[in-house]
Design a protein around this motif. Structure first.
Motif, PDB file in Angstrom:
ATOM      1  N   TYR A   1       0.845  -1.197   0.000  1.00 33.31           N
ATOM      2  CA  TYR A   1       0.000   0.000   0.000  1.00 33.31           C
ATOM      3  C   TYR A   1       0.881   1.248   0.000  1.00 33.31           C
ATOM      4  O   TYR A   1       1.848   1.320   0.765  1.00 33.31           O
ATOM      5  N   PRO A   2       0.567   2.266  -0.830  1.00 37.78           N
ATOM      6  CA  PRO A   2       1.338   3.513  -0.812  1.00 37.78           C
ATOM      7  C   PRO A   2       1.244   4.180   0.557  1.00 37.78           C
ATOM      8  O   PRO A   2       0.169   4.170   1.183  1.00 37.78           O
ATOM      9  N   PRO A   3       2.333   4.763   1.048  1.00 35.86           N
ATOM     10  CA  PRO A   3       2.310   5.410   2.375  1.00 35.86           C
ATOM     11  C   PRO A   3       1.239   6.489   2.502  1.00 35.86           C
ATOM     12  O   PRO A   3       0.613   6.618   3.555  1.00 35.86           O
ATOM     13  N   ALA A   4       1.015   7.274   1.437  1.00 32.40           N
ATOM     14  CA  ALA A   4       0.008   8.334   1.505  1.00 32.40           C
ATOM     15  C   ALA A   4      -1.392   7.754   1.677  1.00 32.40           C
ATOM     16  O   ALA A   4      -2.213   8.290   2.426  1.00 32.40           O
ATOM     17  N   PHE A   5      -1.670   6.651   0.997  1.00 27.53           N
ATOM     18  CA  PHE A   5      -2.974   6.001   1.139  1.00 27.53           C
ATOM     19  C   PHE A   5      -3.126   5.420   2.545  1.00 27.53           C
ATOM     20  O   PHE A   5      -4.194   5.535   3.171  1.00 27.53           O
ATOM     21  N   SER A   6      -2.069   4.808   3.047  1.00 30.88           N
ATOM     22  CA  SER A   6      -2.107   4.239   4.399  1.00 30.88           C
ATOM     23  C   SER A   6      -2.365   5.331   5.435  1.00 30.88           C
ATOM     24  O   SER A   6      -3.160   5.148   6.362  1.00 30.88           O
ATOM     25  N   ALA A   7      -1.690   6.478   5.268  1.00 29.98           N
ATOM     26  CA  ALA A   7      -1.891   7.597   6.204  1.00 29.98           C
ATOM     27  C   ALA A   7      -3.327   8.099   6.137  1.00 29.98           C
ATOM     28  O   ALA A   7      -3.925   8.449   7.166  1.00 29.98           O
ATOM     29  N   THR A   8      -3.916   8.135   4.949  1.00 30.73           N
ATOM     30  CA  THR A   8      -5.302   8.572   4.802  1.00 30.73           C
ATOM     31  C   THR A   8      -6.253   7.619   5.513  1.00 30.73           C
ATOM     32  O   THR A   8      -7.189   8.051   6.195  1.00 30.73           O
ATOM     33  N   VAL A   9      -6.023   6.334   5.365  1.00 25.11           N
ATOM     34  CA  VAL A   9      -6.879   5.333   6.023  1.00 25.11           C
ATOM     35  C   VAL A   9      -6.822   5.493   7.538  1.00 25.11           C
ATOM     36  O   VAL A   9      -7.868   5.537   8.213  1.00 25.11           O
ATOM     37  N   ILE A  10      -5.613   5.611   8.090  1.00 28.63           N
ATOM     38  CA  ILE A  10      -5.468   5.723   9.542  1.00 28.63           C
ATOM     39  C   ILE A  10      -6.057   7.043  10.039  1.00 28.63           C
ATOM     40  O   ILE A  10      -6.778   7.093  11.047  1.00 28.63           O
ATOM     41  N   GLY A  11      -5.765   8.139   9.340  1.00 28.52           N
ATOM     42  CA  GLY A  11      -6.266   9.446   9.769  1.00 28.52           C
ATOM     43  C   GLY A  11      -7.771   9.537   9.761  1.00 28.52           C
ATOM     44  O   GLY A  11      -8.381  10.124  10.671  1.00 28.52           O
ATOM     45  N   SER A  12      -8.420   8.934   8.765  1.00 29.00           N
ATOM     46  CA  SER A  12      -9.882   8.973   8.698  1.00 29.00           C
ATOM     47  C   SER A  12     -10.512   7.964   9.653  1.00 29.00           C
ATOM     48  O   SER A  12     -11.530   8.257  10.289  1.00 29.00           O
TER      49      SER A  12
ATOM     50  N   PRO B   1      -5.157  13.007  -3.223  1.00 34.66           N
ATOM     51  CA  PRO B   1      -5.880  12.156  -4.185  1.00 34.66           C
ATOM     52  C   PRO B   1      -6.788  11.122  -3.533  1.00 34.66           C
ATOM     53  O   PRO B   1      -7.707  10.611  -4.184  1.00 34.66           O
ATOM     54  N   TRP B   2      -6.555  10.817  -2.258  1.00 33.33           N
ATOM     55  CA  TRP B   2      -7.317   9.759  -1.594  1.00 33.33           C
ATOM     56  C   TRP B   2      -8.329  10.289  -0.578  1.00 33.33           C
ATOM     57  O   TRP B   2      -9.421   9.752  -0.451  1.00 33.33           O
ATOM     58  N   VAL B   3      -7.953  11.338   0.133  1.00 33.96           N
ATOM     59  CA  VAL B   3      -8.769  11.751   1.274  1.00 33.96           C
ATOM     60  C   VAL B   3     -10.145  12.248   0.847  1.00 33.96           C
ATOM     61  O   VAL B   3     -11.122  12.144   1.606  1.00 33.96           O
ATOM     62  N   GLY B   4     -10.268  12.786  -0.369  1.00 32.25           N
ATOM     63  CA  GLY B   4     -11.566  13.271  -0.835  1.00 32.25           C
ATOM     64  C   GLY B   4     -12.624  12.182  -0.869  1.00 32.25           C
ATOM     65  O   GLY B   4     -13.791  12.428  -0.549  1.00 32.25           O
TER      66      GLY B   4
END
Length: 432
Positions: free
Chosen positions: A135-146, A400-403
């Motif tokens: 998993y890309p780090p940015a996507f992983s961070a979005t999942v955890i943050g949300s 690109p993911w958080v939206g």
């Protein structure tokens, strides 16, 4: 004129970089002095009285205890064992690790009481695992943050503690019950884009090759953590202890697990935990105290009622006004943390709740959901900031993911807005 000075002065101080609590205290003190020109010491003794009255409330004893739980939670080892158990239950495969992260965040929302602490605890376990699985780090961070934004909805919740104190006639157990189903709904709403985006972009291709943990051994390890929400909520419902006492039980229980069961908390760790919790609690209490001074000025000037009647004069009706209020809260929540939003705006919003006849419990859940959305909405995004730091990525890479997660979460808010019984059914069934 004084009302304009109060609001404009507060905004100017805040934009100048003054901490929000100090800004409320400074402008409130000046307004008190302006109004008390014919009183001894310009009436400034009311500043101290308002400050004391704001924090000298029995339910507020729960706040430092829940903060202590959040500080101890990261070092107790509960998160690691809960992730292992959730993986054993849900299995391996593309898109499953994000689902595990959100599922664990929902389960542990009843323990930590702090979204940032939960993001640190789960992120420390999940982000490296998701990186190894592709998993890309940015996507992983979005999942955890949300995912950890559900923490302030699923009890215990610091946001609900503060709301119950600032809004007359709303009990904390009722708010806890009201937040449970919307919290679950919000978690499900986050699972949908996490799984869909993972499958669509082929994230986690290596996940299926990772070993699946043994069910019974992982259940044994996670059992102490799984019991915690049942102990806290069940104990309150059974009348064993009040919400304030439940906070003490939760703190003692999590420290017990870390010190004697998982043996992850030593004496030095205990000292650090207590210091961190004292500092955090002191900051919140100072903000609460100065917010009381600010609210005293609003009530003395009579600023809230004209604002409420101005909203009514717009002719938007109950639903239209509510949508405008929620939109404003969402915009403010992009720049301020949830506690600050409650402190500043609740004195102005309570007259609106009374004027339009909104159920205060339902309104509290809606406002808290909006604040939860703000916790992973850039540019502030407290939870997202923590997860990005753990993933070593700048926040802009999550755009690109958080939206997608924001949109899905907003649909959950819309469901609670359209069908209030999602929030109100459980507290009514429980007899609150």
């Amino acid at each position: 004129m004084i009302g304009t000075f109060l609001i404009a002065g507060f905004l100017m101080l805040m934009l100048a970089g003054i901490p929000i609590g100090v800004a409320m205290g400074l402008v409130g003190s000046v307004v008190v002095a302006l109004m008390g020109g014919d009183m001894p010491w310009f009436g400034l003794f009311t500043v101290q009285q308002s400050f004391d009255a704001s924090i000298a409330k029995y339910p507020l004893l729960a706040l430092p205890m829940f903060v202590l739980v959040g500080c101890a939670f990261d070092r107790s080892g509960v998160a690691t064992r809960m992730v292992t158990f959730a993986t054993a239950v849900l299995g391996r495969g593309p898109g499953m690790l994000p689902v595990v992260a959100i599922f664990v965040a929902m389960l542990l929302g009843g323990i930590s009481g702090s979204g940032a602490a939960l993001a640190a605890a789960i992120g420390g376990v999940m982000i490296n695992a998701m990186r190894r699985a592709g998993y890309p780090p940015a996507f992983s961070a979005t999942v955890i943050g949300s995912a950890t934004a559900t923490d302030i909805l699923i009890p215990p919740s610091l946001a609900f503690v503060i709301y119950s104190i600032m809004v007359p006639g709303v009990s904390l157990p009722e708010l806890f019950a009201a937040g449970l189903m919307p919290g679950v709904l919000a978690g499900i709403a986050l699972i949908a884009p996490a799984w869909w985006l993972s499958r669509r972009h082929g994230f986690g291709a290596a996940e299926a090759q990772l070993p699946r943990p043994a069910f019974w051994s992982s259940l044994k390890e996670a059992s102490w953590g799984l019991v915690t929400p049942v102990l806290i909520l069940g104990g309150m419902r059974a009348g064993w202890f009040t919400p304030t006492e439940a906070a003490v039980v939760a703190a003692a229980y999590v420290l017990f697990i870390g010190a004697f069961i998982h043996r992850t908390i030593g004496l030095q760790d205990l000292y650090d935990i207590l210091v961190d919790s004292v500092r955090t609690s002191a900051v919140i209490m100072i903000i609460l105290g100065f917010a009381g001074v600010f609210a005293y000025c609003i009530n003395t000037i009579g600023l809230a009622d004209p604002i409420a009647h101005w909203f009514r004069s717009l002719g938007l009706g109950s639903i239209g006004t509510l949508l405008v209020v929620l939109l404003v809260l969402k915009l403010i929540g992009m720049f301020l943390d949830g506690v600050s939003v409650f402190m500043v705006l609740l004195p102005l919003l309570v007259p609106l709740v009374k004027l339009f006849g909104w159920d205060p419990v339902w309104f509290g859940v809606l406002v808290t959901m909006i604040i939860a959305l703000g916790q992973f909405t850039p540019p502030l995004a407290v939870n997202l900031l923590v997860s990005c730091r753990l993933a070593s990525v700048p926040m802009e890479k999550t755009l690109p993911w958080v939206g997608w997660f924001m949109l899905s979460f907003a649909l959950a808010i819309a469901a609670v807005l359209m069908w209030p019984q999602i929030a109100l059914w459980l507290p009514r069934a429980a007899g609150y």
